[in-house]
Write a protein that holds these residues in place. Structure first.
Motif, PDB file in Angstrom:
ATOM      1  N   GLY A  51      -1.796 -28.691  11.763  1.00  0.00           N
ATOM      2  CA  GLY A  51      -2.652 -27.526  11.936  1.00  0.00           C
ATOM      3  C   GLY A  51      -3.642 -27.657  13.077  1.00  0.00           C
ATOM      4  N   ARG A  52      -3.592 -28.766  13.818  1.00  0.00           N
ATOM      5  CA  ARG A  52      -4.490 -28.945  14.964  1.00  0.00           C
ATOM      6  C   ARG A  52      -4.188 -27.873  16.017  1.00  0.00           C
ATOM      7  N   VAL A  53      -5.224 -27.301  16.584  1.00  0.00           N
ATOM      8  CA  VAL A  53      -5.091 -26.244  17.586  1.00  0.00           C
ATOM      9  C   VAL A  53      -5.186 -26.859  18.979  1.00  0.00           C
ATOM     10  N   THR A  54      -4.236 -26.485  19.846  1.00  0.00           N
ATOM     11  CA  THR A  54      -4.288 -26.878  21.249  1.00  0.00           C
ATOM     12  C   THR A  54      -4.133 -25.625  22.104  1.00  0.00           C
ATOM     13  N   GLN A  55      -4.526 -25.719  23.346  1.00  0.00           N
ATOM     14  CA  GLN A  55      -4.437 -24.570  24.247  1.00  0.00           C
ATOM     15  C   GLN A  55      -3.043 -24.472  24.857  1.00  0.00           C
ATOM     16  N   GLY A  56      -2.556 -23.242  24.972  1.00  0.00           N
ATOM     17  CA  GLY A  56      -1.264 -22.994  25.584  1.00  0.00           C
ATOM     18  C   GLY A  56      -1.359 -21.860  26.580  1.00  0.00           C
ATOM     19  N   ALA A  57      -0.384 -21.809  27.492  1.00  0.00           N
ATOM     20  CA  ALA A  57      -0.368 -20.756  28.504  1.00  0.00           C
ATOM     21  C   ALA A  57       1.064 -20.389  28.838  1.00  0.00           C
ATOM     22  N   ILE A  58       1.266 -19.109  29.079  1.00  0.00           N
ATOM     23  CA  ILE A  58       2.529 -18.615  29.622  1.00  0.00           C
ATOM     24  C   ILE A  58       2.167 -17.826  30.869  1.00  0.00           C
ATOM     25  N   GLU A  59       2.833 -18.183  31.966  1.00  0.00           N
ATOM     26  CA  GLU A  59       2.595 -17.511  33.237  1.00  0.00           C
ATOM     27  C   GLU A  59       3.885 -16.788  33.631  1.00  0.00           C
ATOM     28  N   VAL A  60       3.741 -15.523  34.008  1.00  0.00           N
ATOM     29  CA  VAL A  60       4.873 -14.705  34.440  1.00  0.00           C
ATOM     30  C   VAL A  60       4.544 -14.195  35.837  1.00  0.00           C
ATOM     31  N   VAL A  61       5.372 -14.583  36.824  1.00  0.00           N
ATOM     32  CA  VAL A  61       5.119 -14.235  38.220  1.00  0.00           C
ATOM     33  C   VAL A  61       6.299 -13.443  38.755  1.00  0.00           C
ATOM     34  N   ASP A  62       6.003 -12.276  39.311  1.00  0.00           N
ATOM     35  CA  ASP A  62       7.039 -11.434  39.912  1.00  0.00           C
ATOM     36  C   ASP A  62       7.075 -11.746  41.398  1.00  0.00           C
ATOM     37  N   GLY A  63       8.108 -12.454  41.827  1.00  0.00           N
ATOM     38  CA  GLY A  63       8.208 -12.852  43.224  1.00  0.00           C
ATOM     39  C   GLY A  63       9.431 -12.272  43.891  1.00  0.00           C
ATOM     40  N   ARG A  64       9.655 -12.679  45.110  1.00  0.00           N
ATOM     41  CA  ARG A  64      10.812 -12.187  45.867  1.00  0.00           C
ATOM     42  C   ARG A  64      12.125 -12.588  45.222  1.00  0.00           C
ATOM     43  N   ALA A  65      12.178 -13.798  44.688  1.00  0.00           N
ATOM     44  CA  ALA A  65      13.426 -14.310  44.120  1.00  0.00           C
ATOM     45  C   ALA A  65      13.646 -13.844  42.688  1.00  0.00           C
ATOM     46  N   GLY A  66      12.674 -13.188  42.088  1.00  0.00           N
ATOM     47  CA  GLY A  66      12.805 -12.731  40.704  1.00  0.00           C
ATOM     48  C   GLY A  66      11.552 -13.033  39.909  1.00  0.00           C
ATOM     49  N   VAL A  67      11.690 -12.993  38.596  1.00  0.00           N
ATOM     50  CA  VAL A  67      10.556 -13.202  37.703  1.00  0.00           C
ATOM     51  C   VAL A  67      10.577 -14.655  37.227  1.00  0.00           C
ATOM     52  N   HIS A  68       9.530 -15.389  37.551  1.00  0.00           N
ATOM     53  CA  HIS A  68       9.408 -16.804  37.203  1.00  0.00           C
ATOM     54  C   HIS A  68       8.487 -16.925  35.990  1.00  0.00           C
ATOM     55  N   VAL A  69       8.931 -17.668  34.985  1.00  0.00           N
ATOM     56  CA  VAL A  69       8.147 -17.875  33.770  1.00  0.00           C
ATOM     57  C   VAL A  69       7.876 -19.371  33.625  1.00  0.00           C
ATOM     58  N   ALA A  70       6.626 -19.736  33.357  1.00  0.00           N
ATOM     59  CA  ALA A  70       6.259 -21.128  33.098  1.00  0.00           C
ATOM     60  C   ALA A  70       5.488 -21.193  31.787  1.00  0.00           C
ATOM     61  N   VAL A  71       5.842 -22.154  30.937  1.00  0.00           N
ATOM     62  CA  VAL A  71       5.158 -22.377  29.667  1.00  0.00           C
ATOM     63  C   VAL A  71       4.460 -23.722  29.763  1.00  0.00           C
ATOM     64  N   GLN A  72       3.174 -23.753  29.394  1.00  0.00           N
ATOM     65  CA  GLN A  72       2.408 -24.993  29.458  1.00  0.00           C
ATOM     66  C   GLN A  72       1.675 -25.239  28.153  1.00  0.00           C
ATOM     67  N   LEU A  73       1.893 -26.415  27.600  1.00  0.00           N
ATOM     68  CA  LEU A  73       1.160 -26.916  26.438  1.00  0.00           C
ATOM     69  C   LEU A  73       0.738 -28.344  26.800  1.00  0.00           C
ATOM     70  N   PRO A  74      -0.341 -28.504  27.568  1.00  0.00           N
ATOM     71  CA  PRO A  74      -0.677 -29.813  28.131  1.00  0.00           C
ATOM     72  C   PRO A  74      -0.882 -30.925  27.111  1.00  0.00           C
ATOM     73  N   ALA A  75      -1.321 -30.602  25.917  1.00  0.00           N
ATOM     74  CA  ALA A  75      -1.609 -31.642  24.934  1.00  0.00           C
ATOM     75  C   ALA A  75      -0.410 -31.976  24.044  1.00  0.00           C
ATOM     76  N   MET A  76       0.728 -31.333  24.286  1.00  0.00           N
ATOM     77  CA  MET A  76       1.897 -31.529  23.427  1.00  0.00           C
ATOM     78  C   MET A  76       3.064 -32.106  24.233  1.00  0.00           C
ATOM     79  N   PRO A  77       4.002 -32.745  23.542  1.00  0.00           N
ATOM     80  CA  PRO A  77       5.216 -33.199  24.237  1.00  0.00           C
ATOM     81  C   PRO A  77       5.985 -32.008  24.813  1.00  0.00           C
ATOM     82  N   GLN A  78       6.753 -32.257  25.845  1.00  0.00           N
ATOM     83  CA  GLN A  78       7.424 -31.187  26.584  1.00  0.00           C
ATOM     84  C   GLN A  78       8.386 -30.378  25.720  1.00  0.00           C
ATOM     85  N   TYR A  79       8.967 -30.975  24.696  1.00  0.00           N
ATOM     86  CA  TYR A  79       9.927 -30.211  23.896  1.00  0.00           C
ATOM     87  C   TYR A  79       9.280 -29.026  23.189  1.00  0.00           C
ATOM     88  N   HIS A  80       7.977 -29.073  22.949  1.00  0.00           N
ATOM     89  CA  HIS A  80       7.288 -27.913  22.367  1.00  0.00           C
ATOM     90  C   HIS A  80       7.320 -26.734  23.348  1.00  0.00           C
TER      91      HIS A  80
END
Length: 153
Positions: A80-109
């Protein structure tokens, strides 16, 4: 003489722990990315619904014009520990780029969240829209079909 090997072993362990924990931190700060074949509006809206409605995470900040969501991430594994997360959606020339970041968690999350978004996009919007041919304009004529005057004497 017996004390020297035990002291050396203790020193080795003391040095190895910070190195090993540093490796784990570097791995946890990575993010996963995806090139979405859907529009910015479809991708951003679906990411918002995934985070807020489907997963029930608290939304900390949302900025559509800059394409990001900040939220409080809770994992059943973290008790139940709370950590900060972010989803970034960027509309660029090559298409829509999505990045998910959970810095305090392992990458599989991050990968699990991204996989959920990819599935939700397909479920909600069906097949992605067809991309326009490179260079714009009308598509090239069918190369397999003969031209109307082919074979005329």
């Amino acid at each position: 003489m017996r004390r020297l090997p035990s002291i050396a072993l203790a020193a080795l362990v003391a040095l190895a722990v910070p190195v090993a924990s540093g490796l784990g931190e570097r791995h946890a700060s990575a993010s996963v990315a995806y090139e979405s074949p859907y529009t910015f509006e479809q991708t951003f809206g679906t990411a918002l619904r995934l985070v807020r409605v489907d997963l029930g995470f608290k939304l900390v900040e949302k900025d559509v014009s800059n394409g990001y969501l900040l939220f409080e991430y809770r994992s059943p594994e973290s008790g139940g520990r709370v950590t900060q997360g972010a989803i970034e959606v960027v509309d660029g020339r090559a298409g829509v780029h999505v990045a998910v970041q959970l810095p305090a968690m392992p990458q599989y999350h991050e990968q699990v969240l991204l996989d959920g978004l990819v599935k939700k996009l397909a479920d909600e919007h069906g097949d992605p829209p067809k991309k326009a041919p490179a260079g714009g304009g009308a598509p090239p004529p069918d190369a397999g079909a003969p031209s109307p005057d082919a074979g005329a004497p």
